[in-house]
Scaffold this motif. Structure first.
Motif, mmCIF file in Angstrom:
data_model
loop_
_atom_site.group_PDB
_atom_site.id
_atom_site.type_symbol
_atom_site.label_atom_id
_atom_site.label_comp_id
_atom_site.label_asym_id
_atom_site.label_seq_id
_atom_site.Cartn_x
_atom_site.Cartn_y
_atom_site.Cartn_z
ATOM 1 N N ALA A 22 48.521 92.016 47.614
ATOM 2 C CA ALA A 22 47.948 92.672 46.425
ATOM 3 C C ALA A 22 48.537 92.071 45.150
ATOM 4 O O ALA A 22 47.823 91.830 44.177
ATOM 5 N N PHE A 23 49.847 91.812 45.168
ATOM 6 C CA PHE A 23 50.458 91.222 43.966
ATOM 7 C C PHE A 23 50.034 89.771 43.798
ATOM 8 O O PHE A 23 49.861 89.292 42.677
ATOM 9 N N GLU A 24 49.840 89.067 44.912
ATOM 10 C CA GLU A 24 49.341 87.690 44.834
ATOM 11 C C GLU A 24 47.973 87.655 44.145
ATOM 12 O O GLU A 24 47.679 86.745 43.362
ATOM 13 N N GLN A 25 47.148 88.658 44.417
ATOM 14 C CA GLN A 25 45.827 88.748 43.780
ATOM 15 C C GLN A 25 45.975 88.983 42.271
ATOM 16 O O GLN A 25 45.264 88.400 41.467
ATOM 17 N N LEU A 26 46.914 89.851 41.904
ATOM 18 C CA LEU A 26 47.174 90.097 40.480
ATOM 19 C C LEU A 26 47.651 88.817 39.804
ATOM 20 O O LEU A 26 47.241 88.499 38.681
ATOM 21 N N LEU A 27 48.513 88.084 40.493
ATOM 22 C CA LEU A 27 49.037 86.826 39.970
ATOM 23 C C LEU A 27 47.913 85.818 39.748
ATOM 24 O O LEU A 27 47.794 85.232 38.665
ATOM 25 N N LYS A 28 47.064 85.663 40.757
ATOM 26 C CA LYS A 28 45.935 84.718 40.638
ATOM 27 C C LYS A 28 44.991 85.130 39.511
ATOM 28 O O LYS A 28 44.473 84.296 38.773
ATOM 29 N N ARG A 29 44.752 86.426 39.418
ATOM 30 C CA ARG A 29 43.793 86.953 38.444
ATOM 31 C C ARG A 29 44.249 86.728 37.005
ATOM 32 O O ARG A 29 43.439 86.443 36.123
ATOM 33 N N HIS A 30 45.551 86.864 36.750
ATOM 34 C CA HIS A 30 46.037 86.884 35.360
ATOM 35 C C HIS A 30 46.959 85.735 34.973
ATOM 36 O O HIS A 30 47.354 85.646 33.812
#
Length: 199
Positions: A22-30
């Motif tokens: 989930a945090f990896e997705q946040l990282l990729k997104r922003h």
């Protein structure tokens, strides 16, 4: 995990529950946007990369430590972390160029020395140091806009986006910052340009 179908706040909740992806997705997104925010301030690729990592490490520690309470506002929150870390770096490095105002003129109209003698350089440095001290005395919102505009050369559009306010609010804060700075400069008898700081 379908990246853009899940809100930031949901991803944060999943991460709190132990879902590392989930945090990896946040990282990729922003990541790109946060990097740009930092780079606009430090103007150095390597420093920006370091501060980007530091920003996400700080975010992880805050979330894992149970201190995250910005539900639904993850991007403004992490942008603020990045911005603060960048400002701290900027202060530590003391990379304050001459302040240039909207019309391209300098704050000090009396510091254009014909010769850069040791004495004149010292006077110039002392005066700029006093100016930095006066800027630090401004209210936080005014100080932030002034530093971003004059020291970081950001547009009012960029300032508005990075601080989460409208362009009109950013312009208003800048106006009051300059008015207050003029008053302080007068109070401490520091030279200022009468044309730039009208009464």
């Amino acid at each position: 995990m379908e990246n853009y179908k899940i809100s930031d706040s949901k991803l944060v909740s999943l991460y709190k529950q132990g879902n590392e992806e989930a945090f990896e997705q946040l990282l990729k997104r922003h990541k790109a946007r946060i990097y740009t925010t930092i780079y606009l301030i430090v103007k150095d690729n390597y420093v920006a990369e370091d501060l980007l990592q530091e920003t996400f490490v700080k975010a992880i520690n805050t979330i894992k430590g149970g201190r995250y309470n910005e539900e639904g506002k993850f991007l403004p929150w992490i942008t603020r972390i990045a911005h603060n870390l960048s400002i701290d770096y900027f202060r530590k490095e003391k990379r304050y160029p001459t302040m240039i105002l909207e019309d391209g003129s300098k704050v000090f109209n009396t510091l254009e020395f014909a010769e850069d003698s040791i004495e004149s350089v010292q006077i110039k440095n002392d005066t700029h140091s006093k100016l930095r001290d006066l800027i630090q005395e401004l209210p936080d919102a005014q100080k932030e806009v002034l530093i971003m505009r004059h020291y970081m050369d950001m547009s009012f559009q960029e300032i508005a986006e990075n601080t989460g306010v409208s362009i009109n609010t950013a312009l208003g804060r800048m106006r009051y910052a300059l008015i207050n700075l003029r008053k302080k400069m007068k109070q401490y008898n520091i030279a200022y340009d009468q044309d730039i700081y009208p009464r």
